[in-house]
Design an enzyme around this catalytic site. Structure first.
Site, PDB file in Angstrom:
ATOM      1  N   ASP A  27      -4.611  20.419  10.382  1.00  7.05           N
ATOM      2  CA  ASP A  27      -5.591  20.158  11.440  1.00  7.05           C
ATOM      3  C   ASP A  27      -6.091  21.468  12.023  1.00  7.05           C
ATOM      4  OD1 ASP A  27      -7.113  18.529  13.118  1.00  7.05           O
ATOM      5  OD2 ASP A  27      -5.536  18.372  14.621  1.00  7.05           O
ATOM      6  N   HIS A  34     -13.856  17.207  10.303  1.00  9.13           N
ATOM      7  CA  HIS A  34     -13.415  16.068  11.112  1.00  9.13           C
ATOM      8  C   HIS A  34     -14.352  14.867  10.973  1.00  9.13           C
ATOM      9  CE1 HIS A  34     -10.419  18.700  12.933  1.00  9.13           C
ATOM     10  NE2 HIS A  34      -9.877  17.613  13.440  1.00  9.13           N
ATOM     11  N   HIS A  76     -13.084  13.180   7.950  1.00  6.04           N
ATOM     12  CA  HIS A  76     -11.868  12.441   8.330  1.00  6.04           C
ATOM     13  C   HIS A  76     -12.243  11.104   8.949  1.00  6.04           C
ATOM     14  CE1 HIS A  76      -9.299  11.055  11.636  1.00  6.04           C
ATOM     15  NE2 HIS A  76      -8.277  11.381  10.867  1.00  6.04           N
ATOM     16  N   HIS A 114      -3.328  12.295  10.468  1.00 13.40           N
ATOM     17  CA  HIS A 114      -4.637  12.857  10.813  1.00 13.40           C
ATOM     18  C   HIS A 114      -4.858  14.173  10.069  1.00 13.40           C
ATOM     19  CE1 HIS A 114      -7.984  14.199  13.404  1.00 13.40           C
ATOM     20  NE2 HIS A 114      -7.352  15.363  13.469  1.00 13.40           N
TER      21      HIS A 114
END
Length: 403
Positions: A206, A289, A292, A307
């Site tokens: 991340d 992101h 994602h 995540h």
């Protein structure tokens, strides 16, 4: 051309050269960049260290005497009860709430009612990203002092002034923004060291997206999550985040395997939590992101990934959207593989994904409100091609190195 415009153009050219970008990717928006405000936001207080949780009462002394402590069933045994016991030593009462597992509107509403009934003036979230995002939302609803206690360095959610809201089934719905960041973020590295190594690797993944996305936003002239353009501080923090991860990531990963706190682990925990948190929010999010979030449009085993694991692949997709050398892209692939992170569609449980599935992800990643538009001017078709390309790049790397 005005002197200020010359400065910005030169700065962007040097920035792009330094990071293997093409100057053609700079948005023709110099005047807009000059007019936009520079905004930097952060939590009021960040505390990190071994056994730091033992001092939570000291940090909250005089702030209030009624809290709501939110943690899931597992985390209550790991850290939740310890938080409550430490608060009792300072005569601070706690309403204990078991988090149901999804940062949804329904869960936020449920816990808000409990907080209101308890008359809580402090909301404490203990655990992982979704628990912490829910705690921030509840605190916002009841206008309370916000305390965030992550039990793993698995995401950069703790320091941010926003929550990611999902449906009850786990589909991304929206970002929820607040007028302030958390009042206190407290990270006990002894607890982090005892968490599964996968969680630390997920946090590294991340955090690795932080500089990749921020530099794209800076070059494109896009807005950050804080609302303005990137400050010098935001840029420096985002870049330093990646440097720390490449330098200490492996050592920290091995430290967690051994369940010990080391200087390398302290450095990476700070990078995963503080540097990445400040870097993404005041530096900017872009494609990694958004992709994602696009994956949440699909059904299946992919939802069992963390995540950070999905962001890792999203970062490779963003790199595929940009103009990078083989050497630079393979640097990320090698690093991810060494930490057991996914780098192919097969790794993220999408080996048999159809072109229609890939396009569904790409379309979800490029909806109007997505962060990809802060760093790129691309279509869903461009993103779909990049997803397939990233998968092929990683497969070729594995084949070359017989992995």
């Amino acid at each position: 051309m005005a002197t200020s415009e010359c400065f910005i153009k030169a700065k962007l050219r040097n920035h792009m050269k330094r990071n293997s970008f093409s100057i053609n990717r700079v948005k023709n928006n110099r005047e807009g960049m000059i007019m936009l405000e520079r905004i930097f936001i952060s939590p009021a207080k960040y505390v990190q260290g071994k056994n730091a949780i033992e001092k939570i009462g000291d940090h909250l002394k005089g702030i209030g005497d009624q809290t709501v402590v939110i943690a899931d069933k597992i985390v209550w045994d790991i850290a939740g009860h310890k938080v409550v016991n430490e608060l009792k030593k300072e005569n601070i009462s706690s309403e204990q709430v078991v988090f149901n597992g999804e940062a949804s509107k329904e869960e936020i509403k449920r816990i808000t009612e409990i907080a209101n009934n308890a008359g809580a003036t402090i909301v404490i979230g203990v655990g992982g990203g979704k628990t912490l995002d829910t705690a921030k939302a509840v605190s916002d609803e009841v206008n309370a002092y916000t305390v965030i206690v992550p039990t793993a360095a698995s995401t950069d959610a703790p320091t941010s002034g926003l929550s990611v809201v999902y449906s009850e089934s786990g589909t991304f719905e929206n970002y929820r923004f607040y007028n302030k960041n958390p009042d206190l973020v407290l990270v006990d590295t002894k607890i982090v060291a005892e968490a599964p190594p996968r969680f630390l690797a997920s946090g590294i993944a991340d955090a690795m997206a932080t500089w990749v996305e921020a530099r794209s936003v800076i070059a494109f002239g896009g807005k950050t999550m804080a609302g303005g353009i990137t400050t010098i501080a935001g840029e420096a923090i985002a870049e330093k985040c990646e440097q720390v991860l490449f330098q200490y990531g492996h050592l920290a990963y091995e430290s967690v395997k051994a369940k010990v706190v080391t200087p390398a682990l302290e450095a990476v925990v700070e990078a995963n939590t503080l540097l990445s948190g400040l870097g993404f929010e005041s530096g900017g999010l872009a494609a990694a992101h958004a992709i994602h979030n696009g994956f949440t449009a699909l059904e299946g085993e992919i939802h069992h990934l963390t995540h950070g694991e999905k962001v890792a692949f999203g970062t490779l997709v963003q790199l595929a959207l940009e103009e990078h050398s083989l050497e630079e892209i393979e640097r990320y692939i090698e690093f991810y593989i060494s930490l057991g992170l996914p780098v192919t569609l097969e790794d993220i449980k999408l080996k048999d994904a159809s072109k229609e599935d890939i396009m569904k992800v790409a379309k979800a990643a490029t909806i109007e409100e997505e962060t990809i538009h802060a760093g790129f001017n691309v279509t869903a078709e461009d993103v779909a091609d990049a997803i397939i390309a990233a998968d092929q790049y990683a497969k070729a790397y594995k084949e070359k190195h017989q992995l």
